[in-house]
Design an enzyme around this catalytic site. Structure first.
Site, PDB file in Angstrom:
ATOM      1  N   ASP A 135     -11.200  74.589  -5.053  1.00  0.00           N
ATOM      2  CA  ASP A 135     -11.213  74.005  -6.381  1.00  0.00           C
ATOM      3  C   ASP A 135     -11.926  73.045  -6.771  1.00  0.00           C
ATOM      4  OD1 ASP A 135      -9.747  73.500  -8.346  1.00  0.00           O
ATOM      5  OD2 ASP A 135      -8.172  72.181  -7.677  1.00  0.00           O
ATOM      6  N   CYS A 193      14.573  88.006  -9.747  1.00  0.00           N
ATOM      7  CA  CYS A 193      14.757  86.720  -9.731  1.00  0.00           C
ATOM      8  C   CYS A 193      14.183  85.902 -10.537  1.00  0.00           C
ATOM      9  CB  CYS A 193      14.172  86.350  -8.256  1.00  0.00           C
ATOM     10  SG  CYS A 193      14.419  84.517  -7.920  1.00  0.00           S
ATOM     11  N   CYS A 216       4.280  70.993 -18.018  1.00  0.00           N
ATOM     12  CA  CYS A 216       4.369  71.107 -16.477  1.00  0.00           C
ATOM     13  C   CYS A 216       4.424  69.689 -16.023  1.00  0.00           C
ATOM     14  CB  CYS A 216       3.216  72.038 -15.765  1.00  0.00           C
ATOM     15  SG  CYS A 216       3.477  71.908 -13.947  1.00  0.00           S
ATOM     16  N   CYS A 246       9.754  74.384  -8.708  1.00  0.00           N
ATOM     17  CA  CYS A 246       9.768  75.945  -8.716  1.00  0.00           C
ATOM     18  C   CYS A 246       9.605  76.450  -7.651  1.00  0.00           C
ATOM     19  CB  CYS A 246       8.847  76.139  -9.788  1.00  0.00           C
ATOM     20  SG  CYS A 246       6.985  75.739  -9.581  1.00  0.00           S
ATOM     21  N   CYS A 250      12.593  78.849  -4.560  1.00  0.00           N
ATOM     22  CA  CYS A 250      12.114  79.990  -4.334  1.00  0.00           C
ATOM     23  C   CYS A 250      12.418  80.465  -3.051  1.00  0.00           C
ATOM     24  CB  CYS A 250      10.486  80.136  -4.328  1.00  0.00           C
ATOM     25  SG  CYS A 250       9.825  81.754  -4.118  1.00  0.00           S
TER      26      CYS A 250
HETATM   27  C1  B12 Z   1      -5.582  74.301 -13.353  1.00  0.00           C
HETATM   28  C2  B12 Z   1      -4.734  74.196 -12.292  1.00  0.00           C
HETATM   29  C3  B12 Z   1      -3.327  73.657 -11.962  1.00  0.00           C
HETATM   30  C4  B12 Z   1      -2.547  73.244 -13.463  1.00  0.00           C
HETATM   31  C5  B12 Z   1      -2.167  74.598 -14.353  1.00  0.00           C
HETATM   32  C6  B12 Z   1      -1.253  75.546 -13.528  1.00  0.00           C
HETATM   33  C7  B12 Z   1      -1.822  76.883 -13.804  1.00  0.00           C
HETATM   34  N1  B12 Z   1      -0.551  77.723 -13.409  1.00  0.00           N
HETATM   35  O1  B12 Z   1      -2.574  77.366 -14.229  1.00  0.00           O
HETATM   36  C8  B12 Z   1      -1.512  72.426 -13.093  1.00  0.00           C
HETATM   37  C9  B12 Z   1      -1.782  70.938 -13.152  1.00  0.00           C
HETATM   38  C10 B12 Z   1      -0.264  72.313 -13.841  1.00  0.00           C
HETATM   39  C11 B12 Z   1      -1.365  72.818 -11.610  1.00  0.00           C
HETATM   40  C12 B12 Z   1      -0.192  72.707 -10.856  1.00  0.00           C
HETATM   41  C13 B12 Z   1       0.009  72.749  -9.779  1.00  0.00           C
HETATM   42  N2  B12 Z   1      -1.177  73.454  -8.622  1.00  0.00           N
HETATM   43 CO1  B12 Z   1      -2.800  73.914  -9.162  1.00  0.00          CO
HETATM   44  N3  B12 Z   1      -4.526  74.628  -9.744  1.00  0.00           N
HETATM   45  C14 B12 Z   1      -5.126  74.767 -10.786  1.00  0.00           C
HETATM   46  C15 B12 Z   1      -6.452  75.463 -10.574  1.00  0.00           C
HETATM   47  C16 B12 Z   1      -7.578  74.322 -10.562  1.00  0.00           C
HETATM   48  C17 B12 Z   1      -6.646  76.577 -11.497  1.00  0.00           C
HETATM   49  C18 B12 Z   1      -5.633  77.532 -11.953  1.00  0.00           C
HETATM   50  C19 B12 Z   1      -6.119  78.388 -13.041  1.00  0.00           C
HETATM   51  O2  B12 Z   1      -6.714  79.246 -12.943  1.00  0.00           O
HETATM   52  N4  B12 Z   1      -5.161  78.457 -14.036  1.00  0.00           N
HETATM   53  C20 B12 Z   1      -5.475  79.393 -15.059  1.00  0.00           C
HETATM   54  C21 B12 Z   1      -4.232  80.375 -15.453  1.00  0.00           C
HETATM   55  C22 B12 Z   1      -4.627  81.124 -16.879  1.00  0.00           C
HETATM   56  O3  B12 Z   1      -3.875  80.804 -14.391  1.00  0.00           O
HETATM   57  P1  B12 Z   1      -2.362  81.488 -14.140  1.00  0.00           P
HETATM   58  O4  B12 Z   1      -1.511  81.050 -15.140  1.00  0.00           O
HETATM   59  O5  B12 Z   1      -2.020  81.350 -12.722  1.00  0.00           O
HETATM   60  O6  B12 Z   1      -2.838  83.342 -14.300  1.00  0.00           O
HETATM   61  C23 B12 Z   1      -3.553  83.849 -13.547  1.00  0.00           C
HETATM   62  C24 B12 Z   1      -2.947  84.816 -13.008  1.00  0.00           C
HETATM   63  O7  B12 Z   1      -1.449  84.699 -12.927  1.00  0.00           O
HETATM   64  C25 B12 Z   1      -3.154  86.238 -13.499  1.00  0.00           C
HETATM   65  N5  B12 Z   1      -2.208  86.694 -14.399  1.00  0.00           N
HETATM   66  C26 B12 Z   1      -1.172  86.179 -15.194  1.00  0.00           C
HETATM   67  N6  B12 Z   1      -0.548  86.992 -15.873  1.00  0.00           N
HETATM   68  C27 B12 Z   1      -1.208  88.167 -15.801  1.00  0.00           C
HETATM   69  C28 B12 Z   1      -0.904  89.348 -16.370  1.00  0.00           C
HETATM   70  C29 B12 Z   1      -1.967  90.411 -15.965  1.00  0.00           C
HETATM   71  C30 B12 Z   1      -1.503  91.862 -16.610  1.00  0.00           C
HETATM   72  C31 B12 Z   1      -2.835  90.384 -15.098  1.00  0.00           C
HETATM   73  C32 B12 Z   1      -3.921  91.284 -14.694  1.00  0.00           C
HETATM   74  C33 B12 Z   1      -3.247  88.933 -14.468  1.00  0.00           C
HETATM   75  C34 B12 Z   1      -2.376  87.996 -14.982  1.00  0.00           C
HETATM   76  O8  B12 Z   1      -4.437  86.089 -14.308  1.00  0.00           O
HETATM   77  C35 B12 Z   1      -4.659  84.359 -14.337  1.00  0.00           C
HETATM   78  C36 B12 Z   1      -6.224  84.338 -13.797  1.00  0.00           C
HETATM   79  O9  B12 Z   1      -6.026  84.744 -12.490  1.00  0.00           O
HETATM   80  C37 B12 Z   1      -6.052  75.923  -9.143  1.00  0.00           C
HETATM   81  C38 B12 Z   1      -7.576  75.977  -8.243  1.00  0.00           C
HETATM   82  C39 B12 Z   1      -8.417  77.005  -8.631  1.00  0.00           C
HETATM   83  N7  B12 Z   1      -9.681  76.785  -9.030  1.00  0.00           N
HETATM   84  O10 B12 Z   1      -7.901  78.279  -9.007  1.00  0.00           O
HETATM   85  C40 B12 Z   1      -5.112  75.046  -8.502  1.00  0.00           C
HETATM   86  C41 B12 Z   1      -4.051  75.732  -7.333  1.00  0.00           C
HETATM   87  C42 B12 Z   1      -3.635  76.970  -8.474  1.00  0.00           C
HETATM   88  N8  B12 Z   1      -3.086  74.729  -7.761  1.00  0.00           N
HETATM   89  C43 B12 Z   1      -2.220  74.661  -6.447  1.00  0.00           C
HETATM   90  C44 B12 Z   1      -1.391  73.984  -6.360  1.00  0.00           C
HETATM   91  C45 B12 Z   1      -0.855  73.636  -4.875  1.00  0.00           C
HETATM   92  C46 B12 Z   1      -0.693  73.442  -7.521  1.00  0.00           C
HETATM   93  C47 B12 Z   1       1.053  72.763  -7.461  1.00  0.00           C
HETATM   94  C48 B12 Z   1       1.819  73.452  -6.570  1.00  0.00           C
HETATM   95  C49 B12 Z   1       0.731  71.320  -7.136  1.00  0.00           C
HETATM   96  C50 B12 Z   1       1.819  70.524  -7.286  1.00  0.00           C
HETATM   97  N9  B12 Z   1       2.738  70.528  -6.360  1.00  0.00           N
HETATM   98  O11 B12 Z   1       2.121  69.794  -8.203  1.00  0.00           O
HETATM   99  C51 B12 Z   1       1.440  72.857  -8.908  1.00  0.00           C
HETATM  100  C52 B12 Z   1       2.013  74.198  -9.162  1.00  0.00           C
HETATM  101  C53 B12 Z   1       2.404  74.369 -10.480  1.00  0.00           C
HETATM  102  C54 B12 Z   1       2.430  76.010 -11.112  1.00  0.00           C
HETATM  103  N10 B12 Z   1       3.750  76.346 -11.013  1.00  0.00           N
HETATM  104  O12 B12 Z   1       1.652  76.457 -11.305  1.00  0.00           O
HETATM  105  C55 B12 Z   1      -2.795  75.557  -5.594  1.00  0.00           C
HETATM  106  C56 B12 Z   1      -2.019  76.933  -5.517  1.00  0.00           C
HETATM  107  C57 B12 Z   1      -1.719  77.532  -3.935  1.00  0.00           C
HETATM  108  C58 B12 Z   1      -0.818  78.831  -4.364  1.00  0.00           C
HETATM  109  N11 B12 Z   1      -0.052  78.879  -3.182  1.00  0.00           N
HETATM  110  O13 B12 Z   1      -0.796  79.269  -5.328  1.00  0.00           O
HETATM  111  C59 B12 Z   1      -4.453  75.995  -6.273  1.00  0.00           C
HETATM  112  C60 B12 Z   1      -4.748  77.305  -5.779  1.00  0.00           C
HETATM  113  C61 B12 Z   1      -5.400  74.926  -5.451  1.00  0.00           C
HETATM  114  C62 B12 Z   1      -5.827  75.260  -3.973  1.00  0.00           C
HETATM  115  N12 B12 Z   1      -6.986  75.302  -3.839  1.00  0.00           N
HETATM  116  O14 B12 Z   1      -4.861  75.627  -3.280  1.00  0.00           O
HETATM  117  N13 B12 Z   1      -2.472  73.394 -11.284  1.00  0.00           N
HETATM  118  S1  SF4 Z   2       9.118  73.290 -11.868  1.00  0.00           S
HETATM  119 FE1  SF4 Z   2       6.862  74.275 -11.617  1.00  0.00          FE
HETATM  120  S2  SF4 Z   2       6.337  74.789 -13.572  1.00  0.00           S
HETATM  121 FE2  SF4 Z   2       8.235  73.312 -13.812  1.00  0.00          FE
HETATM  122  S3  SF4 Z   2       7.360  71.282 -14.022  1.00  0.00           S
HETATM  123 FE3  SF4 Z   2       7.667  71.587 -11.941  1.00  0.00          FE
HETATM  124  S4  SF4 Z   2       5.718  72.366 -11.112  1.00  0.00           S
HETATM  125 FE4  SF4 Z   2       5.533  72.644 -13.087  1.00  0.00          FE
END
Ligand code: B12
Ligand code: SF4
Length: 352
Positions: A135, A193, A216, A246, A250
């Site tokens: 990250d 689910c 969030c 969330c 799970c």
């Molecule tokens: C920005 C970010 C956040 C933001 C936004 C979260 C988000 N969902 O994007 C915030 C601050 C809210 C956040 C919160 C958390 N985060 Co964070 N976060 C990041 C970060 C820096 C980038 C994530 C990202 O790229 N977001 C962009 C969006 C667009 O991504 P997305 O919604 O997941 O969509 C992706 C896929 O799902 C896919 N996708 C979705 N729909 C579809 C549909 C199709 C057809 C296809 C093909 C693909 C696809 O495409 C997207 C790109 O890959 C990463 C580290 C990194 N550099 O990757 C850590 C990371 C994701 N976070 C992490 C963690 C631990 C958390 C929290 C649990 C922390 C907490 N307890 O508060 C929470 C979880 C909240 C949640 N439900 O996601 C871990 C997750 C580990 C894991 N097991 O997944 C990461 C990987 C950091 C790490 N190095 O470990 N986070």
């Molecule tokens: S339950 Fe998950 S998505 Fe909802 S506010 Fe908490 S971390 Fe964000």
């Protein structure tokens, strides 16, 4: 070079270094990029400008590290006692800090270990081109881990492993080594689910795999600067740093193992912190208790802001009201505004 033999050696070394999952991803992420761009275009990243800053670099590894053809993706567990987490969430006098932030900052731990892994590879094959990421640079870590076979992206958008749930961090080594992809299946196992969607206190998961970060609690309490929109304050409850609901709900996390990583052991009893104590911390105390922790990211004023909200959601007893009154003249207008909100909310409950 016998790629297969090398890969086996790297995987073995990664286990010795404390990584609990290992895989090799191909660097092709165009479908994920389309989703990322759509998310950004809709403004669902809120104030996280860094998510939009690097164009396609986040989704095309070779733009970040020229020559990258494969990505080593690893997982490190941080899962702990879920019962204790629920108890804290249900106790309005306690401060809830997300599980991932109770021990040492994971960025530091994973980075150091990944560097050791890269040095090991170097000792085996000589100099090679690589870049270690946790990250720390634009990357789609979950998509890469999914492509490496480490799990599937759940409806809450976290990566889930069938045998270990989702309580883990991710890290990568981008490399020019032509390693062989390890993906088994990227198919999801969430089925029908919707527990994560249903439990989310602020309805931030607007559809499966679609998180509106602006809603969030993790974003609001960690990334968001300035006043937290009032519509979310009551729902924040006692979550003062991050949110785990969330993941706690799970069903796949029933299979999560407790971590054994010394770096992630709870520091300063942060899992049993009272709200009144957290609110009374001076800046020096905040810096002391959060040294080497991911909590530092939010800063002292945001800490007070977050705790003020949680106190407003607590019981309107004498101690809570006194704690808020003590900060009512705080020099920061933002802190004062949140304290006023909390006092109004508690007063309204007393008058009811
Ligand atoms: C920005 C970010 C956040 C933001 C936004 C979260 C988000 N969902 O994007 C915030 C601050 C809210 C956040 C919160 C958390 N985060 Co964070 N976060 C990041 C970060 C820096 C980038 C994530 C990202 O790229 N977001 C962009 C969006 C667009 O991504 P997305 O919604 O997941 O969509 C992706 C896929 O799902 C896919 N996708 C979705 N729909 C579809 C549909 C199709 C057809 C296809 C093909 C693909 C696809 O495409 C997207 C790109 O890959 C990463 C580290 C990194 N550099 O990757 C850590 C990371 C994701 N976070 C992490 C963690 C631990 C958390 C929290 C649990 C922390 C907490 N307890 O508060 C929470 C979880 C909240 C949640 N439900 O996601 C871990 C997750 C580990 C894991 N097991 O997944 C990461 C990987 C950091 C790490 N190095 O470990 N986070
Ligand atoms: S339950 Fe998950 S998505 Fe909802 S506010 Fe908490 S971390 Fe964000």
């Amino acid at each position: 070079m016998d790629v297969q033999a090398l890969q086996e050696k790297i995987e073995k070394k990664s286990r010795e270094l404390g990584f609990t999952g290992f895989g090799i991803a191909e660097a092709e992420l165009s479908a994920d990029n389309a989703h990322l761009q759509d998310w950004l275009a809709k403004g669902q990243h809120g104030q996280m400008d860094y998510m939009a800053r690097h164009g396609d670099m986040r989704a095309i590894p070779s733009l970040l590290q020229p020559g990258t053809v494969s990505v080593i993706s690893v997982r490190m567990d941080y899962g702990n006692d879920d019962t204790q987490a629920w108890e804290t969430l249900n106790n309005p006098r306690q401060a809830y800090i997300a599980r991932y932030a109770l021990g040492r900052d994971y960025h530091k731990t994973l980075r150091q270990r990944l560097k050791k892994l890269a040095q090991y590879i170097e000792s085996e094959i000589g100099a090679f081109s690589y870049r270690v990421l946790v990250d720390s640079a634009p990357s789609l870590e979950r998509a890469l881990a999914r492509n490496a076979g480490l799990g599937w992206i759940g409806k809450h958008t976290c990566l889930i492993d069938k045998d270990n749930g989702s309580w883990f961090f991710l890290g990568e080594i981008y490399t020019d080594l032509p390693l062989t992809g390890t993906a088994i299946s990227t198919q999801g196992h969430c089925g029908t689910c919707t527990r994560c969607i249903d439990i989310c206190p602020t309805q931030a998961i607007i559809a499966p795999n679609r998180l509106d970060a602006r809603r969030c609690i993790s974003y609001l309490t960690i990334e968001h600067q300035g006043s937290i929109p009032e519509e979310f304050r009551s729902a924040i409850g006692n979550r003062i740093f991050g949110c785990d609901d969330c993941q706690l709900i799970c069903p796949w996390n029933k299979f999560a193992k407790r971590h054994v990583e010394p770096d992630f052991m709870v520091r300063h009893r942060l899992d049993a912190l009272g709200l009144i104590e957290a609110f009374a911390w001076s800046e020096a105390e905040f810096l002391h208790y959060t040294e080497g922790s991911a909590i530092r990211r939010t800063g002292y004023l945001n800490w007070l802001r977050n705790v003020a909200i949680a106190l407003g959601n607590a019981e309107p007893d004498t101690e809570t009201l006194a704690a808020l009154h003590n900060r009512a003249e705080h020099e920061s207008p933002m802190v004062r505004e949140h304290v006023q909100w909390a006092l109004h909310k508690l007063q309204a409950r007393i008058s009811d």
